[in-house]
Design a protein around this motif. Structure first.
Motif, PDB file in Angstrom:
ATOM      1  N   UNK A   1       0.824  -1.205   0.000  1.00  0.00           N
ATOM      2  CA  UNK A   1       0.000   0.000   0.000  1.00  0.00           C
ATOM      3  C   UNK A   1       0.861   1.260   0.000  1.00  0.00           C
ATOM      4  N   UNK A   2       1.955   1.253   0.754  1.00  0.00           N
ATOM      5  CA  UNK A   2       2.862   2.394   0.780  1.00  0.00           C
ATOM      6  C   UNK A   2       3.467   2.668  -0.585  1.00  0.00           C
TER       7      UNK A   2
ATOM      8  N   UNK B   1      -6.642  -1.045   3.595  1.00  0.00           N
ATOM      9  CA  UNK B   1      -5.240  -1.030   4.036  1.00  0.00           C
ATOM     10  C   UNK B   1      -4.911   0.283   4.725  1.00  0.00           C
ATOM     11  N   UNK B   2      -5.426   1.376   4.154  1.00  0.00           N
ATOM     12  CA  UNK B   2      -5.145   2.687   4.733  1.00  0.00           C
ATOM     13  C   UNK B   2      -5.870   2.854   6.061  1.00  0.00           C
ATOM     14  N   UNK B   3      -7.088   2.359   6.150  1.00  0.00           N
ATOM     15  CA  UNK B   3      -7.825   2.445   7.411  1.00  0.00           C
ATOM     16  C   UNK B   3      -7.058   1.744   8.518  1.00  0.00           C
TER      17      UNK B   3
ATOM     18  N   UNK C   1       1.984   4.332  16.103  1.00  0.00           N
ATOM     19  CA  UNK C   1       3.321   4.682  15.599  1.00  0.00           C
ATOM     20  C   UNK C   1       3.227   5.349  14.233  1.00  0.00           C
ATOM     21  N   UNK C   2       2.332   4.840  13.380  1.00  0.00           N
ATOM     22  CA  UNK C   2       2.159   5.424  12.054  1.00  0.00           C
ATOM     23  C   UNK C   2       1.565   6.826  12.152  1.00  0.00           C
ATOM     24  N   UNK C   3       0.579   6.992  12.994  1.00  0.00           N
ATOM     25  CA  UNK C   3      -0.073   8.300  13.147  1.00  0.00           C
ATOM     26  C   UNK C   3       0.956   9.351  13.553  1.00  0.00           C
TER      27      UNK C   3
END
Length: 179
Positions: free
Chosen positions: A112-113, A139-141, A148-150
């Protein structure tokens, strides 16, 4: 169209007025913890394909002649992406933490990235009708919920102007170099 014009004017102000550009940097700068930190930022720049940011900066820059413009792009064509990552990593390690670099590198290496990066550099403008909501893939949800991503994506978004600024400075350096 107004948004594109506004963005172009805003970017030109950042490049014309370095004092303003410095004020957009986060107040809590990341401490460079050593070669591992710089390497983590370098890996992030590779995952982000930051050499395309450099080409975008070159495309938006003004040149005295078309020949000078072509010469700059010829130098960019001869400059390997790894050299761009190496030269940008040290100054950007001052504003990108090792944790953010590691987390965002992990994200950009997921399928997805990779789609996100591809769309960032290869998609045209998208028109949304009033009342329409963008469709968010599952995937993004899932990624958006990871703490950590946020945190990492927010930090990276905050330093985006610094990435552009450092890319501009590198472009100027490359332009002055013989070769």
């Amino acid at each position: 169209m107004k948004f594109v014009l506004g963005a172009a004017v805003g970017l030109s102000l950042v490049f014309v007025n370095p004092a303003h550009a410095a004020s957009t940097a986060p107040t809590a700068q990341a401490a460079v913890s050593g070669p591992a930190h710089v390497k983590a930022v370098q890996d992030l720049l590779g995952a982000m394909q930051v050499e395309k940011v450099l080409r975008g900066v070159a495309a938006r820059s003004r040149y005295q002649s078309e020949a000078q413009r072509k010469a700059v792009f010829a130098k960019l064509d001869r400059t390997p992406p790894t050299v761009v990552y190496q030269r940008l990593a040290a100054p950007l390690a001052l504003v990108i933490s090792a944790d953010t670099a590691s987390e965002m590198t992990r994200f950009y290496q997921t399928p997805y990235g990779k789609q996100v990066i591809h769309k960032k550099y290869n998609s045209g403008s998208q028109i949304m009708m009033p009342g329409m909501k963008p469709v968010v893939p599952p995937e993004e949800k899932k990624e958006r919920k990871r703490a950590a991503y946020v945190k990492a994506s927010k930090e990276l978004a905050d330093v985006e102007p610094m990435i552009e600024r450092e890319a501009f400075k590198l472009l100027q350096q490359l332009n002055k170099e013989k070769g």
